[in-house]
Design a protein around this motif. Structure first.
Motif, PDB file in Angstrom:
ATOM      1  N   THR A 188      38.101 -28.617  21.957  1.00 21.47           N
ATOM      2  CA  THR A 188      38.099 -28.600  23.420  1.00 21.47           C
ATOM      3  C   THR A 188      36.679 -28.518  23.951  1.00 21.47           C
ATOM      4  O   THR A 188      36.293 -29.278  24.852  1.00 21.47           O
ATOM      5  CB  THR A 188      38.922 -27.409  23.941  1.00 21.47           C
ATOM      6  OG1 THR A 188      40.279 -27.555  23.512  1.00 21.47           O
ATOM      7  CG2 THR A 188      38.878 -27.346  25.463  1.00 21.47           C
ATOM      8  N   LYS A 217      45.714 -28.065  23.525  1.00 24.90           N
ATOM      9  CA  LYS A 217      46.471 -26.864  23.154  1.00 24.90           C
ATOM     10  C   LYS A 217      47.838 -27.223  22.590  1.00 24.90           C
ATOM     11  O   LYS A 217      48.376 -26.529  21.720  1.00 24.90           O
ATOM     12  CB  LYS A 217      46.618 -25.949  24.372  1.00 24.90           C
ATOM     13  CG  LYS A 217      47.182 -24.578  24.050  1.00 24.90           C
ATOM     14  CD  LYS A 217      47.179 -23.681  25.279  1.00 24.90           C
ATOM     15  CE  LYS A 217      47.699 -22.285  24.927  1.00 24.90           C
ATOM     16  NZ  LYS A 217      47.675 -21.391  26.118  1.00 24.90           N
ATOM     17  N   ARG A 218      48.410 -28.347  23.059  1.00 25.27           N
ATOM     18  CA  ARG A 218      49.732 -28.783  22.586  1.00 25.27           C
ATOM     19  C   ARG A 218      49.643 -29.666  21.337  1.00 25.27           C
ATOM     20  O   ARG A 218      50.662 -30.117  20.816  1.00 25.27           O
ATOM     21  CB  ARG A 218      50.449 -29.575  23.690  1.00 25.27           C
ATOM     22  CG  ARG A 218      50.713 -28.787  24.963  1.00 25.27           C
ATOM     23  CD  ARG A 218      51.714 -29.524  25.850  1.00 25.27           C
ATOM     24  NE  ARG A 218      51.277 -30.865  26.196  1.00 25.27           N
ATOM     25  CZ  ARG A 218      50.589 -31.164  27.298  1.00 25.27           C
ATOM     26  NH1 ARG A 218      50.241 -30.214  28.147  1.00 25.27           N
ATOM     27  NH2 ARG A 218      50.238 -32.417  27.543  1.00 25.27           N
ATOM     28  N   ALA A 219      48.426 -29.954  20.886  1.00 21.85           N
ATOM     29  CA  ALA A 219      48.238 -30.866  19.753  1.00 21.85           C
ATOM     30  C   ALA A 219      48.927 -30.336  18.490  1.00 21.85           C
ATOM     31  O   ALA A 219      48.962 -29.131  18.230  1.00 21.85           O
ATOM     32  CB  ALA A 219      46.754 -31.084  19.478  1.00 21.85           C
ATOM     33  N   VAL A 220      49.468 -31.265  17.714  1.00 22.03           N
ATOM     34  CA  VAL A 220      50.170 -30.924  16.474  1.00 22.03           C
ATOM     35  C   VAL A 220      49.166 -30.616  15.371  1.00 22.03           C
ATOM     36  O   VAL A 220      48.184 -31.344  15.172  1.00 22.03           O
ATOM     37  CB  VAL A 220      51.086 -32.096  16.037  1.00 22.03           C
ATOM     38  CG1 VAL A 220      51.703 -31.814  14.678  1.00 22.03           C
ATOM     39  CG2 VAL A 220      52.164 -32.343  17.084  1.00 22.03           C
ATOM     40  N   GLU A 262      47.313 -34.605  10.687  1.00 21.90           N
ATOM     41  CA  GLU A 262      47.174 -34.117  12.051  1.00 21.90           C
ATOM     42  C   GLU A 262      45.913 -33.264  12.207  1.00 21.90           C
ATOM     43  O   GLU A 262      45.129 -33.445  13.146  1.00 21.90           O
ATOM     44  CB  GLU A 262      48.404 -33.311  12.476  1.00 21.90           C
ATOM     45  CG  GLU A 262      49.696 -34.117  12.512  1.00 21.90           C
ATOM     46  CD  GLU A 262      50.445 -34.067  11.190  1.00 21.90           C
ATOM     47  OE1 GLU A 262      49.884 -33.556  10.203  1.00 21.90           O
ATOM     48  OE2 GLU A 262      51.602 -34.532  11.147  1.00 21.90           O
ATOM     49  N   LYS A 266      41.307 -26.023  17.672  1.00 22.87           N
ATOM     50  CA  LYS A 266      41.537 -26.554  19.017  1.00 22.87           C
ATOM     51  C   LYS A 266      40.475 -26.061  19.994  1.00 22.87           C
ATOM     52  O   LYS A 266      40.055 -26.808  20.886  1.00 22.87           O
ATOM     53  CB  LYS A 266      42.930 -26.168  19.488  1.00 22.87           C
ATOM     54  CG  LYS A 266      44.049 -26.862  18.721  1.00 22.87           C
ATOM     55  CD  LYS A 266      45.424 -26.383  19.160  1.00 22.87           C
ATOM     56  CE  LYS A 266      46.523 -27.030  18.329  1.00 22.87           C
ATOM     57  NZ  LYS A 266      47.877 -26.585  18.742  1.00 22.87           N
ATOM     58  N   GLU A 308      42.518 -30.009  32.237  1.00 26.26           N
ATOM     59  CA  GLU A 308      43.621 -30.867  31.784  1.00 26.26           C
ATOM     60  C   GLU A 308      43.456 -31.228  30.321  1.00 26.26           C
ATOM     61  O   GLU A 308      44.430 -31.260  29.548  1.00 26.26           O
ATOM     62  CB  GLU A 308      43.685 -32.135  32.647  1.00 26.26           C
ATOM     63  CG  GLU A 308      44.174 -31.879  34.070  1.00 26.26           C
ATOM     64  CD  GLU A 308      43.993 -33.098  34.964  1.00 26.26           C
ATOM     65  OE1 GLU A 308      44.724 -33.188  35.969  1.00 26.26           O
ATOM     66  OE2 GLU A 308      43.125 -33.944  34.673  1.00 26.26           O
ATOM     67  N   ASP A 351      49.974 -35.874  19.183  1.00 24.47           N
ATOM     68  CA  ASP A 351      51.200 -35.545  18.449  1.00 24.47           C
ATOM     69  C   ASP A 351      51.158 -36.043  17.012  1.00 24.47           C
ATOM     70  O   ASP A 351      52.138 -35.966  16.283  1.00 24.47           O
ATOM     71  CB  ASP A 351      52.425 -36.118  19.165  1.00 24.47           C
ATOM     72  CG  ASP A 351      52.357 -37.641  19.306  1.00 24.47           C
ATOM     73  OD1 ASP A 351      51.331 -38.237  18.916  1.00 24.47           O
ATOM     74  OD2 ASP A 351      53.325 -38.223  19.819  1.00 24.47           O
ATOM     75  N   LYS A 366      44.518 -28.291  28.134  1.00 28.13           N
ATOM     76  CA  LYS A 366      45.977 -28.144  28.052  1.00 28.13           C
ATOM     77  C   LYS A 366      46.574 -29.138  27.062  1.00 28.13           C
ATOM     78  O   LYS A 366      47.501 -28.798  26.307  1.00 28.13           O
ATOM     79  CB  LYS A 366      46.593 -28.335  29.430  1.00 28.13           C
ATOM     80  CG  LYS A 366      46.308 -27.189  30.393  1.00 28.13           C
ATOM     81  CD  LYS A 366      46.905 -27.459  31.769  1.00 28.13           C
ATOM     82  CE  LYS A 366      46.583 -26.331  32.739  1.00 28.13           C
ATOM     83  NZ  LYS A 366      47.100 -26.593  34.109  1.00 28.13           N
ATOM     84  N   VAL A 367      46.071 -30.369  27.059  1.00 31.23           N
ATOM     85  CA  VAL A 367      46.590 -31.375  26.131  1.00 31.23           C
ATOM     86  C   VAL A 367      46.264 -30.989  24.690  1.00 31.23           C
ATOM     87  O   VAL A 367      47.116 -31.075  23.796  1.00 31.23           O
ATOM     88  CB  VAL A 367      46.019 -32.770  26.463  1.00 31.23           C
ATOM     89  CG1 VAL A 367      46.456 -33.783  25.414  1.00 31.23           C
ATOM     90  CG2 VAL A 367      46.475 -33.225  27.839  1.00 31.23           C
ATOM     91  N   ASN A 407      50.561 -39.215  24.741  1.00 30.98           N
ATOM     92  CA  ASN A 407      49.867 -38.362  23.766  1.00 30.98           C
ATOM     93  C   ASN A 407      48.358 -38.574  23.796  1.00 30.98           C
ATOM     94  O   ASN A 407      47.658 -38.324  22.812  1.00 30.98           O
ATOM     95  CB  ASN A 407      50.406 -38.623  22.359  1.00 30.98           C
ATOM     96  CG  ASN A 407      50.179 -40.059  21.892  1.00 30.98           C
ATOM     97  OD1 ASN A 407      49.613 -40.877  22.610  1.00 30.98           O
ATOM     98  ND2 ASN A 407      50.629 -40.360  20.682  1.00 30.98           N
TER      99      ASN A 407
END
Length: 376
Positions: free
Chosen positions: A322, A267-270, A286, A318, A261, A241, A264-265, A251
């Motif tokens: 990943t 993918k939500r990164a700011v 960021e 991302k 997993e 975040d 997915k984390v 975070n």
């Protein structure tokens, strides 16, 4: 044997030492000394005994991995005698209970082994299983005043964050407990970040005061060494975040997570609104954080990765991260699955490490009691 210093003299000494440990000039000296220590390690690692560790308040994440764990493995493999403390007693310095402590301790040991810490060369142990270590707290507490404890940056920060809630005695004496951790095994090397230098200086003060107050048969050989800091050169990784990576914030990317997993984390990164990817830590923290992490995984310059992604945007960044992170952690995760299938091995590693640490602690406590004239 010298006369003991007065409380006021001790406070003044501690204040001077603390100020010195945080000054710019002192930081430069610490950095220079760290480089010299690295040169010494390359020549003769056998002169060092290193103490490091973690609080079992959750599962290890990539901040630990890149910030400290890989360095521990490097120093172990270089031939430095290493002790890794699982500081289970320190869990309750700022908490009302231990939580799922057994699960977390076993998870730490599993992570340690999966990343390459070798129990044949590194002693892994827990606070609560080493009585003699904790007994050293008693004479050590007599060597410090409450005012200098309150001045410790970590204690002060925790006290300020309580919002008026009473601080536990264990939290107040945390710097002394940390001194006992280092001195029980006579560690002369402690990997730390710059913000931890005051803690190490408190340890050095305790060691000096003990020898000044009690001495020993041979006054030219102190009971305790003056532990030195090996400043971390690892990059600071922020959470997904964009804030400080913290287990409590959720975070993090834990080492035990699966590839899916992890995806997915990430993918939500700011990131930010600028589609063109550039490495600019000041103006784009960021995005630059994700690039730094990608660089660590792929062993590449973050700016080079940014140029390669270009107008691929946050999605492209991302995707790259990943793939790079999952590839980097794949062998660690595979090894972890093997270890999880053999819990008896984890218990045996901890049991043997505790036995070795107890032998060291008992010998040190016996020496302390002799110096204090308390052998009856």
């Amino acid at each position: 044997m010298t006369e003991p210093v007065t409380a006021n003299e001790a406070d003044a000494e501690a204040a001077d030492a603390l100020a010195a440990s945080t000054s710019e000039a002192s930081l430069r000296r610490s950095e220079e000394r760290s480089r010299a220590i690295e040169d010494q390690i390359a020549k003769d690692p056998s002169v060092f005994r290193m103490l490091t560790g973690d609080r079992p308040t959750g599962h290890l994440h990539i901040g630990h991995y890149f910030g400290s764990i890989l360095n521990r493995v490097r120093l172990q493999d270089a031939g430095v005698e290493t002790l890794v403390l699982i500081a289970d007693y320190q869990v309750i310095t700022d908490r009302d209970g231990t939580g799922p402590i057994r699960e977390r301790v076993h998870s730490l040991v599993t992570d340690y082994l999966s990343v390459g810490i070798d129990p044949a060369r590194t002693t892994i142990f827990t606070h609560s299983a080493i009585p003699a270590l904790n007994q050293l707290m008693l004479p050590f507490l007599s060597l410090v005043s409450d005012s200098e404890l309150y001045r410790n940056p970590t204690v002060k920060a925790e006290h300020d964050a309580t919002g008026g809630r009473p601080m536990s005695g264990l939290l107040l004496t945390y710097p002394v407990h940390q001194a006992a951790d280092i001195l029980f095994c006579k560690a002369n090397l402690v990997p730390v970040g710059k913000d931890q230098l005051p803690h190490l200086e408190q340890t050095r003060v305790v060691a000096r005061r003990f020898d000044e107050r009690y001495g020993r048969v041979d006054p030219h050989e102190p009971v305790f060494p003056q532990a030195e800091a090996l400043l971390s050169s690892g990059s600071l990784i922020l959470g997904m975040d964009g804030t400080k990576m913290s287990k409590s914030k959720g975070n993090t990317i834990e080492l035990r997570m699966t590839a899916d997993e992890t995806a997915k984390v990430i993918k939500r990164a700011v990131t930010d609104s600028d589609r063109f990817i550039t490495f600019d830590p000041v103006n784009r923290p960021e995005v630059s954080n994700l690039l730094t992490l990608a660089g660590l995984c792929a062993d590449r310059d973050p700016a080079e990765i940014a140029a390669e992604i270009g107008d691929g945007g946050g999605g492209g960044l991302k995707k790259y991260l990943t793939e790079a992170l999952n590839e980097k952690l794949a062998p660690v995760r595979a090894r972890r699955l093997e270890l999880e299938a053999d819990p008896g091995h984890i218990e045996a590693v901890l049991r043997e490490g505790n036995q070795r640490a107890n032998a060291i602690a008992d010998a040190t406590l016996a020496e302390v009691r002799e110096a204090m004239g308390m052998v009856y």
